[in-house]
Design a protein around this motif. Structure first.
Motif, PDB file in Angstrom:
ATOM      1  N   ARG A  12      69.083  36.629  32.994  1.00  0.00           N
ATOM      2  CA  ARG A  12      68.279  37.861  32.831  1.00  0.00           C
ATOM      3  C   ARG A  12      66.800  37.357  33.730  1.00  0.00           C
ATOM      4  O   ARG A  12      66.566  36.348  33.575  1.00  0.00           O
ATOM      5  N   ARG A  13      66.431  38.364  34.656  1.00  0.00           N
ATOM      6  CA  ARG A  13      65.261  38.092  35.251  1.00  0.00           C
ATOM      7  C   ARG A  13      64.162  39.023  34.841  1.00  0.00           C
ATOM      8  O   ARG A  13      64.438  40.487  34.662  1.00  0.00           O
ATOM      9  N   SER A  14      62.973  38.728  34.554  1.00  0.00           N
ATOM     10  CA  SER A  14      61.941  39.734  34.200  1.00  0.00           C
ATOM     11  C   SER A  14      60.607  39.424  34.581  1.00  0.00           C
ATOM     12  O   SER A  14      60.214  38.425  34.324  1.00  0.00           O
ATOM     13  N   LEU A  15      59.788  40.264  35.330  1.00  0.00           N
ATOM     14  CA  LEU A  15      58.449  40.291  35.377  1.00  0.00           C
ATOM     15  C   LEU A  15      57.551  39.686  34.282  1.00  0.00           C
ATOM     16  O   LEU A  15      56.741  38.867  34.498  1.00  0.00           O
ATOM     17  N   SER A  16      58.011  40.506  33.488  1.00  0.00           N
ATOM     18  CA  SER A  16      57.316  40.357  31.920  1.00  0.00           C
ATOM     19  C   SER A  16      57.450  38.849  31.505  1.00  0.00           C
ATOM     20  O   SER A  16      56.525  38.439  30.957  1.00  0.00           O
ATOM     21  N   ALA A  17      58.563  38.560  31.548  1.00  0.00           N
ATOM     22  CA  ALA A  17      58.706  37.005  31.028  1.00  0.00           C
ATOM     23  C   ALA A  17      57.991  35.931  31.938  1.00  0.00           C
ATOM     24  O   ALA A  17      57.332  35.213  31.407  1.00  0.00           O
ATOM     25  N   ALA A  18      57.873  36.206  33.373  1.00  0.00           N
ATOM     26  CA  ALA A  18      57.238  35.278  34.235  1.00  0.00           C
ATOM     27  C   ALA A  18      55.862  35.379  33.539  1.00  0.00           C
ATOM     28  O   ALA A  18      55.151  34.365  33.554  1.00  0.00           O
ATOM     29  N   ARG A  19      55.261  36.613  33.569  1.00  0.00           N
ATOM     30  CA  ARG A  19      53.927  36.709  33.142  1.00  0.00           C
ATOM     31  C   ARG A  19      53.388  36.144  31.910  1.00  0.00           C
ATOM     32  O   ARG A  19      52.468  35.540  31.869  1.00  0.00           O
ATOM     33  N   GLY A  78      47.719  45.482  36.445  1.00  0.00           N
ATOM     34  CA  GLY A  78      48.219  46.868  35.985  1.00  0.00           C
ATOM     35  C   GLY A  78      49.473  47.277  36.552  1.00  0.00           C
ATOM     36  O   GLY A  78      50.477  47.761  35.990  1.00  0.00           O
ATOM     37  N   ASP A  79      49.786  46.944  37.945  1.00  0.00           N
ATOM     38  CA  ASP A  79      51.101  47.322  38.577  1.00  0.00           C
ATOM     39  C   ASP A  79      51.941  45.957  38.906  1.00  0.00           C
ATOM     40  O   ASP A  79      51.479  44.888  38.921  1.00  0.00           O
ATOM     41  N   GLU A  80      53.093  46.377  39.485  1.00  0.00           N
ATOM     42  CA  GLU A  80      53.968  45.265  39.687  1.00  0.00           C
ATOM     43  C   GLU A  80      53.365  44.357  40.874  1.00  0.00           C
ATOM     44  O   GLU A  80      53.292  42.998  40.693  1.00  0.00           O
ATOM     45  N   ALA A  81      52.807  44.754  41.919  1.00  0.00           N
ATOM     46  CA  ALA A  81      52.229  44.225  42.942  1.00  0.00           C
ATOM     47  C   ALA A  81      51.031  43.146  42.611  1.00  0.00           C
ATOM     48  O   ALA A  81      50.998  42.209  42.870  1.00  0.00           O
ATOM     49  N   ALA A  82      50.243  43.787  41.712  1.00  0.00           N
ATOM     50  CA  ALA A  82      49.069  42.923  41.217  1.00  0.00           C
ATOM     51  C   ALA A  82      49.327  42.059  40.426  1.00  0.00           C
ATOM     52  O   ALA A  82      48.834  40.795  40.349  1.00  0.00           O
ATOM     53  N   THR A  83      50.617  42.098  39.530  1.00  0.00           N
ATOM     54  CA  THR A  83      50.956  41.197  38.525  1.00  0.00           C
ATOM     55  C   THR A  83      51.446  39.966  39.484  1.00  0.00           C
ATOM     56  O   THR A  83      51.271  38.786  39.179  1.00  0.00           O
ATOM     57  N   VAL A  84      52.214  39.983  40.585  1.00  0.00           N
ATOM     58  CA  VAL A  84      53.090  39.462  41.351  1.00  0.00           C
ATOM     59  C   VAL A  84      51.817  38.328  41.987  1.00  0.00           C
ATOM     60  O   VAL A  84      51.918  37.255  42.182  1.00  0.00           O
ATOM     61  N   ALA A  85      50.949  39.135  42.565  1.00  0.00           N
ATOM     62  CA  ALA A  85      49.788  38.421  43.154  1.00  0.00           C
ATOM     63  C   ALA A  85      48.958  37.561  42.090  1.00  0.00           C
ATOM     64  O   ALA A  85      48.751  36.316  42.643  1.00  0.00           O
ATOM     65  N   ALA A  86      48.792  37.967  41.193  1.00  0.00           N
ATOM     66  CA  ALA A  86      48.063  37.325  40.052  1.00  0.00           C
ATOM     67  C   ALA A  86      48.906  36.070  39.414  1.00  0.00           C
ATOM     68  O   ALA A  86      48.126  35.015  39.280  1.00  0.00           O
TER      69      ALA A  86
END
Length: 190
Positions: free
Chosen positions: A100-107, A133-141
């Motif tokens: 499983r891959r998850s942006l939330s898990a990485a965050r 707040g959004d996916e792009a901002a989360t990845v950048a952060a």
């Protein structure tokens, strides 16, 4: 009666786990920790993913595990009856879920790593990550946080965090993570 085959770590594995050195990658370490002599290869595959049989074979070949039946010499300590699967058994590759891959898990993982740091810069990076707040901002952060880690952590820590994030980050974002240059890498490139 069918005997359950379990996999256990060797003394070499115990020493490698105690050293925390570059000998083992994160996935190998995780597998060795779970190989406690009570879990079968099928149970390990359910915990670690579909590529577990190959990982276990490699760890066994490298001398880190024992008890795993590998085809080969007739001197194997395990008999065919010990390793035979029931006729109606589903192959391990079909049982194990896809990784499983998850942006939330990485965050969440990076937030936790930043919480462990006492530097004001870590607090600022964490605040930025939490507020994205959004996916792009989360990845950048996320990328900014990982890139900022070398400024206030021990050498190699940021690389280990990047490796762990690469295991869970959704695939479309992996190229940006791979292109990220960490502090120590700049010196090596010069």
């Amino acid at each position: 009666m069918l005997q359950t085959v379990t996999v256990r770590k060797t003394e070499l594995a115990r020493q490698a786990l105690a050293r925390h050195g570059p000998t083992l990658d994160l996935r190998q370490r995780r597998a060795l920790i779970l190989c406690d002599g009570r879990r079968t290869p099928a149970e390990l595959a359910r915990l670690l993913g579909a590529d577990t049989p190959a990982l276990l074979r490699q760890l066994c070949d490298d001398g880190y595990l024992e008890g795993l039946h590998t085809p080969g010499p007739a001197t194997s300590p395990l008999s065919a009856a010990d390793t035979a699967a029931p006729a109606d058994a589903t192959p391990v590759a079909q049982i194990a879920p896809a990784r499983r891959r998850s942006l939330s898990a990485a965050r969440i993982y990076v937030q936790g790593m930043l919480e462990l740091q006492r530097a004001p810069a870590a607090f600022e990076l964490r605040t930025r990550l939490v507020g994205s707040g959004d996916e792009a901002a989360t990845v950048a952060a996320l990328l900014a946080a990982i890139a900022g880690l070398p400024a206030f952590t021990k050498p190699g820590f940021a690389e280990r965090v990047r490796e762990r994030v690469a295991e869970v980050l959704p695939e479309p974002h992996l190229p940006a993570l791979a292109a990220l240059v960490l502090g120590g890498e700049l010196d090596a490139m010069a």
